[in-house]
Enzyme design. Structure first.
Site, PDB file in Angstrom:
ATOM      1  N   GLU A 116       0.837  -1.275  -0.022  1.00  0.00           N
ATOM      2  CA  GLU A 116      -0.128   0.003  -0.046  1.00  0.00           C
ATOM      3  C   GLU A 116       0.784   1.140  -0.106  1.00  0.00           C
ATOM      4  O   GLU A 116       1.722   1.374   0.869  1.00  0.00           O
ATOM      5  CB  GLU A 116      -0.903  -0.075   1.218  1.00  0.00           C
ATOM      6  CG  GLU A 116      -1.795   1.292   1.455  1.00  0.00           C
ATOM      7  CD  GLU A 116      -2.510   1.865   0.088  1.00  0.00           C
ATOM      8  OE1 GLU A 116      -2.571   2.808   0.012  1.00  0.00           O
ATOM      9  OE2 GLU A 116      -3.169   0.792  -0.343  1.00  0.00           O
ATOM     10  N   GLY A 172      -7.504   2.163   1.921  1.00  0.00           N
ATOM     11  CA  GLY A 172      -7.574   2.853   0.793  1.00  0.00           C
ATOM     12  C   GLY A 172      -8.726   4.406   0.642  1.00  0.00           C
ATOM     13  O   GLY A 172      -8.795   4.619   1.793  1.00  0.00           O
ATOM     14  N   ILE A 173      -9.191   4.448  -0.609  1.00  0.00           N
ATOM     15  CA  ILE A 173      -9.881   5.695  -0.483  1.00  0.00           C
ATOM     16  C   ILE A 173     -11.132   5.578   0.313  1.00  0.00           C
ATOM     17  O   ILE A 173     -11.722   6.731   1.002  1.00  0.00           O
ATOM     18  CB  ILE A 173     -10.351   5.875  -1.987  1.00  0.00           C
ATOM     19  CG1 ILE A 173      -9.262   6.470  -2.848  1.00  0.00           C
ATOM     20  CG2 ILE A 173     -11.426   7.032  -2.183  1.00  0.00           C
ATOM     21  CD1 ILE A 173      -8.507   7.551  -2.191  1.00  0.00           C
ATOM     22  N   CYS A 174     -11.982   4.314   0.328  1.00  0.00           N
ATOM     23  CA  CYS A 174     -13.282   4.177   0.843  1.00  0.00           C
ATOM     24  C   CYS A 174     -13.199   4.625   2.405  1.00  0.00           C
ATOM     25  O   CYS A 174     -14.079   5.401   2.844  1.00  0.00           O
ATOM     26  CB  CYS A 174     -13.632   2.671   0.569  1.00  0.00           C
ATOM     27  SG  CYS A 174     -15.119   2.437   1.542  1.00  0.00           S
ATOM     28  N   LYS A 188     -20.044   9.545   4.848  1.00  0.00           N
ATOM     29  CA  LYS A 188     -21.351   9.313   5.836  1.00  0.00           C
ATOM     30  C   LYS A 188     -21.243   9.861   7.061  1.00  0.00           C
ATOM     31  O   LYS A 188     -22.396  10.381   7.616  1.00  0.00           O
ATOM     32  CB  LYS A 188     -21.365   7.700   5.856  1.00  0.00           C
ATOM     33  CG  LYS A 188     -21.536   6.899   4.573  1.00  0.00           C
ATOM     34  CD  LYS A 188     -22.435   7.458   3.452  1.00  0.00           C
ATOM     35  CE  LYS A 188     -22.206   7.217   2.181  1.00  0.00           C
ATOM     36  NZ  LYS A 188     -20.796   7.763   1.679  1.00  0.00           N
ATOM     37  N   VAL A 242     -16.998  14.556 -11.720  1.00  0.00           N
ATOM     38  CA  VAL A 242     -17.433  13.992 -13.301  1.00  0.00           C
ATOM     39  C   VAL A 242     -16.956  12.488 -13.600  1.00  0.00           C
ATOM     40  O   VAL A 242     -16.512  12.300 -14.602  1.00  0.00           O
ATOM     41  CB  VAL A 242     -16.965  15.092 -14.234  1.00  0.00           C
ATOM     42  CG1 VAL A 242     -17.934  16.238 -14.066  1.00  0.00           C
ATOM     43  CG2 VAL A 242     -15.370  15.171 -13.965  1.00  0.00           C
ATOM     44  N   HIS A 248     -44.392  -5.413  12.112  1.00  0.00           N
ATOM     45  CA  HIS A 248     -44.820  -4.170  11.925  1.00  0.00           C
ATOM     46  C   HIS A 248     -44.750  -3.479  13.286  1.00  0.00           C
ATOM     47  O   HIS A 248     -44.690  -3.879  14.484  1.00  0.00           O
ATOM     48  CB  HIS A 248     -46.484  -4.358  11.654  1.00  0.00           C
ATOM     49  CG  HIS A 248     -47.477  -3.135  12.029  1.00  0.00           C
ATOM     50  ND1 HIS A 248     -47.488  -2.223  10.909  1.00  0.00           N
ATOM     51  CD2 HIS A 248     -48.128  -2.752  12.986  1.00  0.00           C
ATOM     52  CE1 HIS A 248     -48.389  -1.313  11.468  1.00  0.00           C
ATOM     53  NE2 HIS A 248     -48.574  -1.583  12.429  1.00  0.00           N
TER      54      HIS A 248
END
Length: 464
Positions: A35, A41-43, A52, A269, A443
């Site tokens: 790495e 990583g990016i996530c 989030k 984009v 429910h």
């Protein structure tokens, strides 16, 4: 120094790479992961997770502004953008550290540095200390992707931002332009708009969220406009004139070009694969439009060399990368895993309202020649949605009229990113409308709408 030998080398420790490495180690392989920047990583560091966290802050702020609707009092409501960002970075840091712990626990060798293939089974890594040589019977490319820069719209970190700048904003935008209305663009538009920025979204296609079902896109657009956003579809930003305190955008719509002033622009984009500097040409890997060409098992065509996640093409989703990582690790270890099925991978967008979908849209199902039954159910017909104060939304299902196969499901509204999993399990188990109709949904829950949307496809909805 002789090369260090492994059974499998994974290049990249994002949600594809680190999961692949851990699964390989669980199966008894001697694994190294290389790495160059951040574990996770990016996530984990600059994508899914920190966005989030930001969006959760915006959601709480929005609820505080609506306190009166719930019989509550909240006065002098405000926010501290630096504190919001600090919380987001803390969440990302915690999870990135967790990945390091998991790799260590599973006895995966971590090498921090830049990797280059010298052959399909040999990797040279430039580290802070020098160069390391590694070899393995199998090598997995999991180097991910980065934001696409269009000529003239390049991010500079001052007034024109990429997603990375938007995650650590140098200022709070007052008048914001977001170029692109895919998941990344619309999430940032939603975040800054909720915090009070006057937000304009420009989309080159004929509708926002263009990969979603047209009905869901239209519903989401209506909500965004109601929240004060300006949405420009079939529009192109031709150029940006940059000044110290503003950006003038030249926006072409319907053959006419207008200029509009903004204090901030976010460019979202699309993405390009991280294929440079890996030595792919030398070893004979085929690259098409910045993505490595692979088969359904992520094989590159070069024996022993695999590519997973964003570098291997659409859908560009962390959960797709993780499952491909597991599949490849099992292949390398001599197993016979099922190929990952793109049609059963959900897309989730965490704007307000949320959007989630899996499988074919109504239009795609018709294009594919299916005779279909379509069901819909609105949030306004659900007791839990009304009790939550979230009556705006819809669940839509698409079935094969001949076999009852669930071809696709599409949702917009509160918590739909959590609800979609029910339909994914259904598709994985090859369910038909009959099993879904016979399933008893608890429910009061939002999930009851999933039942009603199935019933509606067959003219049997009860509550609408």
């Amino acid at each position: 120094m002789p090369a260090k030998a492994f059974d499998m080398i994974v290049i990249g420790a994002g949600p594809g790479g680190y999961v692949c490495a851990i699964r390989g180690a669980q199966l008894g392989l001697n694994v190294a992961v290389v790495e160059r920047e951040h574990l996770g990583g990016i996530c984990l560091n600059w994508g899914c997770i920190p966005t989030k966290a930001l969006l959760r802050s915006a959601e709480v702020f929005h609820l505080m502004e609506r306190a009166k609707d719930f019989g509550l009092k909240a006065e002098n409501i405000g926010y501290d953008i630096d504190a919001v960002v600090k919380r987001s970075r803390g969440v990302a840091k915690q999870l990135s550290g967790g990945v390091g712990h998991l790799l260590k626990k599973n006895k995966v060798t971590v090498v921090m540095g830049e990797a280059t293939l010298t052959s399909p089974t040999a990797v040279t890594v430039k580290t802070e200390k020098g160069t390391e040589e590694l070899t393995a019977k199998s090598v997995v490319l999991a180097t991910g992707a980065r934001a696409r820069d269009l000529p003239g719209l390049e991010a500079d970190g001052k007034r024109v931002w990429s997603y990375k700048h938007a995650l650590q904003p140098p200022h709070m935008p007052k008048k914001l332009l977001v170029i692109g209305s895919g998941a990344i663009g619309i999430e940032f538009a939603s975040f800054f708009n909720t915090l009070g920025a006057e937000t304009t979204v420009v989309e080159v296609m004929d509708r926002i969220l263009p990969v979603e079902d047209a009905e869901i896109s239209a519903f989401a657009k209506k909500q965004f406009v109601k929240q004060g956003m300006t949405i420009l579809e079939k529009a192109t930003v031709k150029k940006l004139d940059r000044a110290a305190d503003k950006v003038t955008a030249h926006i072409e719509t319907g053959g006419k070009t207008e200029t509009k002033e903004f204090d901030t622009v976010i460019s979202a984009v699309g993405i390009v694969g991280n294929v440079e500097g890996l030595g792919l040409e030398k070893v004979g890997v085929k690259v098409d439009r910045t993505h490595v060409v692979v088969d359904e098992y992520c094989r590159t065509g070069v024996p022993g060399l695999y590519a997973i996640g964003d570098i291997a093409g659409a859908p560009w989703l962390a959960h797709k990368a993780s499952h491909e990582g597991v599949m490849v690790a099992e292949l390398v270890a001599g197993g016979h895993p099922h190929a990952v099925r793109p049609g059963s991978i959900a897309g989730c967008t965490y704007c307000y309202p949320q959007v989630a979908s899996v499988g074919l849209t109504e239009a795609k199902a018709k294009e594919a020649g299916y005779e279909i039954n379509v069901g819909r159910f609105p949030f306004i017909g659900n007791g839990k949605a009304i009790a939550l104060g979230e009556p705006e939304g819809m669940v839509k299902t698409v079935f094969d009229a001949k076999t009852g196969e669930l071809l696709g499901a599409h949702m917009v509204g509160a918590e739909v990113t959590e609800l979609i999993q029910g339909y994914i399990v259904g598709r994985t188990l090859e369910t038909t409308e009959a099993e879904l109709m016979e399933t008893v949904f608890p429910h009061p829950t939002l999930s009851e709408m999933m039942h009603e949307a199935v019933l509606d496809a067959y003219g049997r909805a009860i509550h609408f």
